[in-house]
Motif scaffolding. Sequence first.
Motif, PDB file in Angstrom:
ATOM      1  N   ALA A 138       0.819  -1.213   0.000  1.00 22.14           N
ATOM      2  CA  ALA A 138       0.000   0.000   0.000  1.00 22.14           C
ATOM      3  C   ALA A 138       0.856   1.268   0.000  1.00 22.14           C
ATOM      4  O   ALA A 138       0.475   2.268  -0.607  1.00 22.14           O
ATOM      5  N   TRP A 157      -1.373  -7.568  -0.663  1.00 22.75           N
ATOM      6  CA  TRP A 157      -1.458  -7.067   0.706  1.00 22.75           C
ATOM      7  C   TRP A 157      -2.904  -6.934   1.192  1.00 22.75           C
ATOM      8  O   TRP A 157      -3.161  -6.962   2.381  1.00 22.75           O
ATOM      9  N   MET A 158      -3.854  -6.810   0.289  1.00 24.69           N
ATOM     10  CA  MET A 158      -5.255  -6.639   0.693  1.00 24.69           C
ATOM     11  C   MET A 158      -5.885  -7.951   1.149  1.00 24.69           C
ATOM     12  O   MET A 158      -6.845  -7.928   1.921  1.00 24.69           O
ATOM     13  N   ILE A 172      -9.854  -7.484   5.103  1.00 24.19           N
ATOM     14  CA  ILE A 172      -9.704  -7.490   3.640  1.00 24.19           C
ATOM     15  C   ILE A 172     -10.551  -6.365   3.045  1.00 24.19           C
ATOM     16  O   ILE A 172     -10.084  -5.612   2.188  1.00 24.19           O
ATOM     17  N   LEU A 175      -8.838  -2.955   3.872  1.00 29.04           N
ATOM     18  CA  LEU A 175      -7.647  -2.724   3.051  1.00 29.04           C
ATOM     19  C   LEU A 175      -8.015  -2.472   1.590  1.00 29.04           C
ATOM     20  O   LEU A 175      -7.362  -1.684   0.903  1.00 29.04           O
ATOM     21  N   THR A 176      -9.071  -3.108   1.129  1.00 28.64           N
ATOM     22  CA  THR A 176      -9.539  -2.874  -0.238  1.00 28.64           C
ATOM     23  C   THR A 176     -10.087  -1.456  -0.372  1.00 28.64           C
ATOM     24  O   THR A 176      -9.780  -0.756  -1.351  1.00 28.64           O
ATOM     25  N   ALA A 179      -7.156   0.853  -0.595  1.00 35.65           N
ATOM     26  CA  ALA A 179      -6.491   0.789  -1.903  1.00 35.65           C
ATOM     27  C   ALA A 179      -7.310   1.516  -2.966  1.00 35.65           C
ATOM     28  O   ALA A 179      -6.758   2.272  -3.774  1.00 35.65           O
TER      29      ALA A 179
END
Length: 191
Positions: A138, A157-158, A172, A175-176, A179
Amino acid sequence: MAGPLADALAVGGARCAEVTFRTPDAERVLKAMAAHGGLVVGAGTVLTSEQVERAVAAGARFVVSPGFDEDIVEKCRELEVPVVPGIATATELMRALKAGITTVKLFPAESLGGLRTLRALAAPFPGMRFVPTGGIDASRLAAYLADPAVLAVGGSWMATSAHLERGDYKDIRRLTVEAVEAVEAVERSMT
């Protein structure tokens, strides 16, 4: 696992996901995620033309390979599925260009020198677009996306294997979202 993963990615704002052909469950996961409907799902780490056939049969809408292989490119063309072959050198990039490929995966991007290498390879090939993967997280996403030669960035990484083992779909999704927000911020800054 595939359904909740597809849900987490889609709810997080992802529009596309790559299922790597590294495990015996890859086809099953690909099929389930493709059936989800909220994502364009493709197959990654495809090493043979036979894997291309299996991936497309499972619902892959695109194929990504870690290296450049003429048989994989030809099978994808035969099956009318987009292919993004990997390259690490100017020689491989020239072979891809000769085969009519205009988008390649730079792999492993960070190990090869990251943006410095990408820019050095892009300079003599101004029409080529890159999808760098390998070691990108990220913190490096925005820098890659800001480069005009970069079409997209791949990263795990997600949705790491640790996330999946724990069933941590909430993280998840978080983090998505982060991103996607980073991508949107880069897009806004470029307009």
